[in-house]
Every structure is written in C-alpha cells, then in structure tokens.
Design a protein around this motif. Structure first.
Motif, PDB file in Angstrom:
ATOM      1  N   PHE A  79      23.702 -13.769 -10.468  1.00 39.57           N
ATOM      2  CA  PHE A  79      22.589 -13.720  -9.534  1.00 39.57           C
ATOM      3  C   PHE A  79      23.133 -14.020  -8.134  1.00 39.57           C
ATOM      4  O   PHE A  79      23.301 -15.182  -7.766  1.00 39.57           O
ATOM      5  N   PRO A  80      23.454 -12.968  -7.374  1.00 40.17           N
ATOM      6  CA  PRO A  80      24.020 -13.176  -6.042  1.00 40.17           C
ATOM      7  C   PRO A  80      23.038 -13.845  -5.098  1.00 40.17           C
ATOM      8  O   PRO A  80      21.820 -13.683  -5.215  1.00 40.17           O
ATOM      9  N   SER A  81      23.583 -14.603  -4.151  1.00 36.98           N
ATOM     10  CA  SER A  81      22.768 -15.317  -3.176  1.00 36.98           C
ATOM     11  C   SER A  81      22.978 -14.714  -1.797  1.00 36.98           C
ATOM     12  O   SER A  81      24.109 -14.425  -1.396  1.00 36.98           O
ATOM     13  N   ASN A  82      21.869 -14.525  -1.085  1.00 35.68           N
ATOM     14  CA  ASN A  82      21.942 -14.034   0.291  1.00 35.68           C
ATOM     15  C   ASN A  82      22.053 -15.167   1.304  1.00 35.68           C
ATOM     16  O   ASN A  82      22.180 -14.921   2.501  1.00 35.68           O
ATOM     17  N   ASN A  83      22.006 -16.384   0.823  1.00 36.14           N
ATOM     18  CA  ASN A  83      22.107 -17.556   1.695  1.00 36.14           C
ATOM     19  C   ASN A  83      23.571 -17.987   1.781  1.00 36.14           C
ATOM     20  O   ASN A  83      24.180 -18.325   0.765  1.00 36.14           O
ATOM     21  N   LYS A  86      24.332 -21.396   0.233  1.00 41.76           N
ATOM     22  CA  LYS A  86      23.994 -21.612  -1.167  1.00 41.76           C
ATOM     23  C   LYS A  86      24.745 -20.594  -2.015  1.00 41.76           C
ATOM     24  O   LYS A  86      24.643 -19.396  -1.792  1.00 41.76           O
ATOM     25  N   GLY A  87      25.532 -21.083  -2.977  1.00 37.75           N
ATOM     26  CA  GLY A  87      26.355 -20.195  -3.783  1.00 37.75           C
ATOM     27  C   GLY A  87      25.535 -19.344  -4.743  1.00 37.75           C
ATOM     28  O   GLY A  87      24.345 -19.571  -4.963  1.00 37.75           O
ATOM     29  N   SER A  88      26.194 -18.355  -5.314  1.00 39.73           N
ATOM     30  CA  SER A  88      25.535 -17.495  -6.289  1.00 39.73           C
ATOM     31  C   SER A  88      25.375 -18.231  -7.620  1.00 39.73           C
ATOM     32  O   SER A  88      26.154 -19.122  -7.953  1.00 39.73           O
ATOM     33  N   LYS A  89      24.377 -17.815  -8.396  1.00 42.24           N
ATOM     34  CA  LYS A  89      24.124 -18.427  -9.698  1.00 42.24           C
ATOM     35  C   LYS A  89      24.867 -17.665 -10.785  1.00 42.24           C
ATOM     36  O   LYS A  89      24.961 -16.435 -10.746  1.00 42.24           O
ATOM     37  N   ILE A  90      25.385 -18.405 -11.755  1.00 42.52           N
ATOM     38  CA  ILE A  90      26.065 -17.820 -12.902  1.00 42.52           C
ATOM     39  C   ILE A  90      25.517 -18.466 -14.171  1.00 42.52           C
ATOM     40  O   ILE A  90      25.362 -19.688 -14.238  1.00 42.52           O
ATOM     41  N   LEU A 219      15.464 -16.691 -15.023  1.00 34.85           N
ATOM     42  CA  LEU A 219      15.958 -17.035 -13.693  1.00 34.85           C
ATOM     43  C   LEU A 219      15.161 -16.336 -12.599  1.00 34.85           C
ATOM     44  O   LEU A 219      14.950 -16.888 -11.518  1.00 34.85           O
ATOM     45  N   PHE A 220      14.706 -15.115 -12.872  1.00 31.87           N
ATOM     46  CA  PHE A 220      13.884 -14.396 -11.899  1.00 31.87           C
ATOM     47  C   PHE A 220      12.570 -15.134 -11.678  1.00 31.87           C
ATOM     48  O   PHE A 220      12.093 -15.267 -10.543  1.00 31.87           O
ATOM     49  N   ASN A 221      11.967 -15.638 -12.757  1.00 31.06           N
ATOM     50  CA  ASN A 221      10.719 -16.393 -12.624  1.00 31.06           C
ATOM     51  C   ASN A 221      10.934 -17.701 -11.870  1.00 31.06           C
ATOM     52  O   ASN A 221      10.102 -18.121 -11.071  1.00 31.06           O
ATOM     53  N   GLU A 222      12.086 -18.361 -12.116  1.00 29.99           N
ATOM     54  CA  GLU A 222      12.393 -19.600 -11.394  1.00 29.99           C
ATOM     55  C   GLU A 222      12.563 -19.336  -9.901  1.00 29.99           C
ATOM     56  O   GLU A 222      12.096 -20.110  -9.063  1.00 29.99           O
ATOM     57  N   ASP A 223      13.253 -18.247  -9.553  1.00 27.62           N
ATOM     58  CA  ASP A 223      13.441 -17.911  -8.134  1.00 27.62           C
ATOM     59  C   ASP A 223      12.105 -17.604  -7.460  1.00 27.62           C
ATOM     60  O   ASP A 223      11.886 -17.959  -6.298  1.00 27.62           O
TER      61      ASP A 223
END
Length: 250
Positions: A79-83, A86-90, A219-223
């Motif tokens: 899950f790449p991060s645009n911030n 803040k690092g990407s999620k794995i 993870l999509f629901n959490e985001d």
C-alpha cells in the motif's frame, strides 16, 4: 508465526516460481527482515531508501517494479503512501506455515525423496564397486553434492487453481469473517477475467488470492476511516456565519 517454517515455505515457493529473478528475492528478504524487526506485526511501515540499500537495488523503477510484482503474485500486500513523512504499508503473506513446533524427527519418506534427488546440470554416476568393504547401492547417485530432503520436484504446490463454484467462494469468505457480498465481488471479478491475474497469468491458488483480496479490503476500510476522521477535524466547528455585513460598525 513460525519463523523457520515461513522461510522454508517461501524458498520452496521461490524454487517453483519461474517469474522471480534475484532482485525479487533480495527485496523479499529485505522486507522479511523488516517484518522480523517489527516482531511480525500484521502491518508495518517501510522506507524505500532503506529497503533499496539493504536489497542492493540501485534504481527506483526496479524497486517499484519488483515490489508491485511481489504484490500481484501474492507474496505480500503493498500500500504505497503519497505522504513523504509516512512510509508505505506492507502486509506479508503467510505462506503455508503453521504454529506447530519444529521437530528433528527422522522421516523415512523425506529420506527416500532425497535419495532420488539429483541436480539437473550434474550427470548421474552410479557405483557398482564396494566401498569400505560394503556393497554400494547401484541405484543411488554418487555425486559430491549434498542432497536436500525437503524439496520434492514432483510436488504440486497449488491444488486450488479455481473454485468449484460461487457457493464455495461465499463459504470461504464467511469462514474468514467476511460477508457474502465481498465474496460475490471477488468471484465476479476473477470469473469475468477467466481466473487470470492482472499480468495475464492463470490463478495458481484462488484461496491465497482471496486472502490477499480480504487483506486489501481491510486496509482500504482502515484508510477510509482515517480520511473521514481527518475530514471531520477540518470542519467549521466554530459554526460562524458565512455572510458578513461590513456596513455595521465594529
């Protein structure tokens, strides 16, 4: 999560996966070390520069290609991060492991498989003369390479390429705690694509693909929840009026 069984299962999967190259494996091992450092957390954050340094990858395009390949091939969820702060999620995939302890018991079946194993690029030399006063086995190769007992070339890794029907998918999703609607979305998506992944390859294990689908859904629901919380903080909680009458004296 059993550390040793996870690595053994991963390397066994590497052995049969023709799509991988050394860079994929190097990046996976760097991610596995990060996973280990986070005490095998369900989800952890990574830094691209550190991963490229550990995996010895010098190109950003190579890094992004490899990590998206590992994601689409169900080795992990990315899950790449645009911030930039803040690092990407794995989320690493659990590959055929259990919580049973590792034992050192002798297994005669593995020993027989080891005797039949021979490297593809090394010729087989049979011994018919006695060794140390004992008759040698004429059917056992006498190569100098150590035999690896846990690899079986005739083994079929994935036996669930396609589900038997829609109902089997719905039952599997319900067993994992998801509702039937999510199972219908999964079935309809891959059934319409003739059970092929986004890169055009046939699905090797639909159950592993379904678990990957569930992980991404969670993870999509959490985001989405985090985005809604941030949006609520930006609302006009002071409830001031939008219309101003500048003719009134201060």
């Amino acid at each position: 999560m059993n550390y040793i069984k996870q690595l053994n299962a991963a390397f066994e999967k590497f052995f049969f996966d023709e799509r991988l190259n050394p860079t994929h494996i190097s990046l996976y091992m760097a991610l596995f070390q990060e996973w280990n450092s986070s005490r095998f957390a369900d989800v952890f954050f990574v830094n691209r520069r550190e991963l490229m340094r550990v995996a010895k990858i010098g190109s950003k395009s190579t890094y992004h290609r490899c990590i998206t390949d590992l994601d689409s091939w169900n080795y992990l969820s990315y899950f790449p991060s645009n911030n930039p702060y803040k690092g990407s999620k794995i989320r690493m995939a659990i590959i055929g492991t259990t919580d049973e302890p590792v034992t050192g018991d002798y297994d005669p079946i593995l020993e027989q498989l080891a005797e039949q194993y021979c490297p593809k690029d090394e010729p087989v030399v049979y011994q018919h003369h006695p060794i140390n006063g004992q008759a040698a086995d004429p059917h056992r190769p006498a190569s100098g390479q150590a035999l690896v007992p846990y690899i079986n070339n005739t083994k079929q890794i994935n036996i669930h390429k396609q589900p038997k029907g829609r109902q089997a998918v719905l039952i599997f999703f319900e067993e994992k705690g998801f509702n039937a609607d999510e199972g219908k979305k999964f079935f309809d998506h891959y059934h319409s694509n003739n059970w092929k992944t986004s890169d055009g390859n046939e699905v090797r294990d639909w159950q592993a693909l379904a678990i990957h689908w569930m992980d991404r859904t969670e993870l999509f629901n959490e985001d989405n929840k985090e985005i809604k919380k941030e949006a609520s903080h930006n609302q006009d909680n002071l409830k001031t009026t939008k219309t101003k009458d500048y003719a009134q004296p201060l």
